[in-house]
Scaffold this motif. Sequence first.
Motif, PDB file in Angstrom:
ATOM      1  N   VAL A   1       0.876  -1.283  -0.102  1.00 47.33           N
ATOM      2  CA  VAL A   1      -0.281   0.307   0.339  1.00 47.33           C
ATOM      3  C   VAL A   1       0.821   0.784   0.119  1.00 47.33           C
ATOM      4  O   VAL A   1       0.599   2.173  -0.416  1.00 47.33           O
ATOM      5  CB  VAL A   1      -1.185   0.161   1.141  1.00 47.33           C
ATOM      6  N   TYR A   2       1.876   1.119   0.710  1.00 45.43           N
ATOM      7  CA  TYR A   2       2.954   2.431   1.190  1.00 45.43           C
ATOM      8  C   TYR A   2       4.025   2.041   0.209  1.00 45.43           C
ATOM      9  O   TYR A   2       5.078   1.548   0.499  1.00 45.43           O
ATOM     10  CB  TYR A   2       3.510   2.350   1.997  1.00 45.43           C
ATOM     11  N   GLU A   3       4.350   2.704  -0.877  1.00 45.13           N
ATOM     12  CA  GLU A   3       5.991   2.826  -1.939  1.00 45.13           C
ATOM     13  C   GLU A   3       7.375   3.272  -1.089  1.00 45.13           C
ATOM     14  O   GLU A   3       6.898   3.765  -0.670  1.00 45.13           O
ATOM     15  CB  GLU A   3       5.365   3.840  -2.903  1.00 45.13           C
ATOM     16  N   GLY A   4       7.689   1.415  -1.295  1.00 44.41           N
ATOM     17  CA  GLY A   4       9.108   2.480  -0.422  1.00 44.41           C
ATOM     18  C   GLY A   4       9.281   1.635   0.452  1.00 44.41           C
ATOM     19  O   GLY A   4      10.272   1.883   1.692  1.00 44.41           O
ATOM     20  N   THR A   5       7.972   0.924   1.712  1.00 42.72           N
ATOM     21  CA  THR A   5       7.912  -0.146   2.414  1.00 42.72           C
ATOM     22  C   THR A   5       9.334  -0.756   2.586  1.00 42.72           C
ATOM     23  O   THR A   5       8.783  -1.382   1.841  1.00 42.72           O
ATOM     24  CB  THR A   5       6.919  -0.736   2.844  1.00 42.72           C
ATOM     25  N   THR A   6       9.650  -1.332   3.748  1.00 39.55           N
ATOM     26  CA  THR A   6      10.493  -1.956   3.926  1.00 39.55           C
ATOM     27  C   THR A   6      10.549  -3.494   4.917  1.00 39.55           C
ATOM     28  O   THR A   6      10.380  -4.387   5.018  1.00 39.55           O
ATOM     29  CB  THR A   6      12.627  -1.530   3.970  1.00 39.55           C
ATOM     30  N   HIS A   7       9.846  -2.494   6.193  1.00 39.00           N
ATOM     31  CA  HIS A   7       9.630  -3.249   7.079  1.00 39.00           C
ATOM     32  C   HIS A   7       8.849  -4.631   6.243  1.00 39.00           C
ATOM     33  O   HIS A   7       7.930  -4.485   5.517  1.00 39.00           O
ATOM     34  CB  HIS A   7       8.627  -2.515   7.937  1.00 39.00           C
ATOM     35  N   GLN A   8       8.646  -5.789   6.708  1.00 41.37           N
ATOM     36  CA  GLN A   8       8.246  -7.064   6.939  1.00 41.37           C
ATOM     37  C   GLN A   8       7.460  -7.400   5.132  1.00 41.37           C
ATOM     38  O   GLN A   8       7.015  -6.776   5.140  1.00 41.37           O
ATOM     39  CB  GLN A   8       7.016  -6.742   8.000  1.00 41.37           C
ATOM     40  N   HIS A   9       8.498  -7.248   4.611  1.00 43.20           N
ATOM     41  CA  HIS A   9       8.491  -7.667   3.493  1.00 43.20           C
ATOM     42  C   HIS A   9       7.569  -5.827   2.856  1.00 43.20           C
ATOM     43  O   HIS A   9       7.194  -6.280   1.457  1.00 43.20           O
ATOM     44  CB  HIS A   9       8.050  -9.158   2.366  1.00 43.20           C
ATOM     45  N   GLY A  10       8.057  -5.114   3.267  1.00 40.77           N
ATOM     46  CA  GLY A  10       6.847  -4.187   2.750  1.00 40.77           C
ATOM     47  C   GLY A  10       5.324  -3.688   2.523  1.00 40.77           C
ATOM     48  O   GLY A  10       4.214  -3.457   2.445  1.00 40.77           O
ATOM     49  N   PHE A  11       4.624  -4.635   3.862  1.00 35.98           N
ATOM     50  CA  PHE A  11       3.420  -4.738   4.645  1.00 35.98           C
ATOM     51  C   PHE A  11       2.979  -3.197   5.383  1.00 35.98           C
ATOM     52  O   PHE A  11       1.927  -3.478   4.672  1.00 35.98           O
ATOM     53  CB  PHE A  11       3.211  -6.325   4.998  1.00 35.98           C
ATOM     54  N   ARG A  12       3.798  -3.493   5.844  1.00 34.47           N
ATOM     55  CA  ARG A  12       3.666  -2.205   7.215  1.00 34.47           C
ATOM     56  C   ARG A  12       4.930  -1.746   7.190  1.00 34.47           C
ATOM     57  O   ARG A  12       5.649  -2.198   7.758  1.00 34.47           O
ATOM     58  CB  ARG A  12       2.645  -2.977   8.543  1.00 34.47           C
ATOM     59  N   ALA A  13       4.853  -0.768   7.402  1.00 36.83           N
ATOM     60  CA  ALA A  13       5.586   0.630   7.670  1.00 36.83           C
ATOM     61  C   ALA A  13       6.220   0.653   8.895  1.00 36.83           C
ATOM     62  O   ALA A  13       5.338   0.657   9.670  1.00 36.83           O
ATOM     63  CB  ALA A  13       5.750   1.771   6.261  1.00 36.83           C
ATOM     64  N   GLY A  14       7.473   1.121   9.753  1.00 38.63           N
ATOM     65  CA  GLY A  14       7.336   1.154  11.004  1.00 38.63           C
ATOM     66  C   GLY A  14       8.082  -0.442  11.840  1.00 38.63           C
ATOM     67  O   GLY A  14       8.028  -1.349  11.143  1.00 38.63           O
ATOM     68  N   THR A  15       8.713   0.645  12.899  1.00 39.43           N
ATOM     69  CA  THR A  15       9.514  -0.499  13.785  1.00 39.43           C
ATOM     70  C   THR A  15       8.724  -1.559  13.982  1.00 39.43           C
ATOM     71  O   THR A  15       7.795  -1.460  14.970  1.00 39.43           O
ATOM     72  CB  THR A  15      10.030   0.034  14.786  1.00 39.43           C
ATOM     73  N   VAL A  16       8.877  -3.152  14.387  1.00 42.31           N
ATOM     74  CA  VAL A  16       7.898  -3.858  14.911  1.00 42.31           C
ATOM     75  C   VAL A  16       8.225  -4.026  16.485  1.00 42.31           C
ATOM     76  O   VAL A  16       9.043  -3.046  17.000  1.00 42.31           O
ATOM     77  CB  VAL A  16       8.085  -5.510  14.698  1.00 42.31           C
ATOM     78  N   ASP A  17       7.432  -3.949  17.523  1.00 45.49           N
ATOM     79  CA  ASP A  17       7.005  -3.671  18.818  1.00 45.49           C
ATOM     80  C   ASP A  17       7.722  -5.512  18.978  1.00 45.49           C
ATOM     81  O   ASP A  17       5.943  -6.092  19.098  1.00 45.49           O
ATOM     82  CB  ASP A  17       5.529  -3.193  19.380  1.00 45.49           C
TER      83      ASP A  17
END
Length: 378
Positions: A221-237
């Motif tokens: 959904v978000y272009e350029g997202t690298t976290h979790q193979h691009g599924f969700r942006a942001g550092t995981v908790d």
Amino acid sequence: MIYLDSAATSPMRKEALDAYIEAATSAFGNTQSLHDAGSTAADYVASCRQMWARFLNGREEGIYFTANASEGNQLTIRSLLRGRPPEFKDIVTTKLEHASVLTTMHELEKEGYRIHYIPVNIFGVIDIQAFEQTVSHETALVVMQLVNSEMGAIQPVKACANYAKQYDVPIHCDIVQGFGKIPLNVTELGVTSVVCSAHKIGGPKGVGIVYINPSIHWESVYEGTTHQHGFRAGTVDVPAIVAATIAAKYALADQPEAFQQALLLQKFVLENLPLNVQLVGRQSMKSPFILGLIMPHVEGQWMMLECNRHQIAISTGTACKIGFGEAMSAMSAIGYESDEARKFVRISFNQHTTVEEVEAFLKVVKQSLYENKIKATL
């Protein structure tokens, strides 16, 4: 307080709390960092992915973690749609879905998608014939909740998924109120993706779990997202994910016994309901953990406050819709008029709920009925 609102949230399990503290102490690093602290954190998350893959009978590369199940629904729906051919604009769903899904449907409609809401009967179960007449080669996606949040109605998801497969249509399923509660095999359901919520099963708030079949194409959904193979942006908790995973482990271990206890509680309620208090849905077609009731004499909001005065927590519908006519849309979908819908209350159980606690709720209902009858004669 007697807590009969577990469909809204459940108290954290001690094991989950202990796991959170241990992970926060040992795995505080950022999973994206290349040093040892980051690698340790990444290893914790990888182990959690493996466990969730086993819980859901899926592959670990299809597991993703979100901030909550609402976000999980929204991201999954949009990611799957972005992976579909752009000319496919039909989405099939129901009006009994969670608020996060219905909100997304309204947004997508403004973006040019055609939303088809399959009708449901008085028990909250979809018309399977209408479903089959609506799904076609032009359908982009089917979105269907397994267990309804208001009345606990269980949809024939497996049959719908099998039919959708004939047209290679993906089907997304919100199993938040089903996972860890009712007998459930995600592989047998045949769905493309599912969403779970940690805080419904004794885990922490702020963790949603998504599974998308890795063989299905989706796009970020978000272009350029690298976290979790691009599924969700942001550092995981990491600590919250660990706690959620441990909660799920214990919820699944407890599930057979908890289900039998919920059946017993549901049976007790139905055998002892005062006259004219109406169960929403059919006992044989719903989860025993959720009971929707229509009061004959007062609005649900009044009954909720009266129970709260007696230190009993119940609700008037899905917590995510409070302030937005929470149960009204669901009650309207199954044929209740607005005056009846306003008399709706919901009680819901967890593995620790007792007959004595449910009996206390029934006592308050009976007392309010009696007092209302006395007032009517004055």
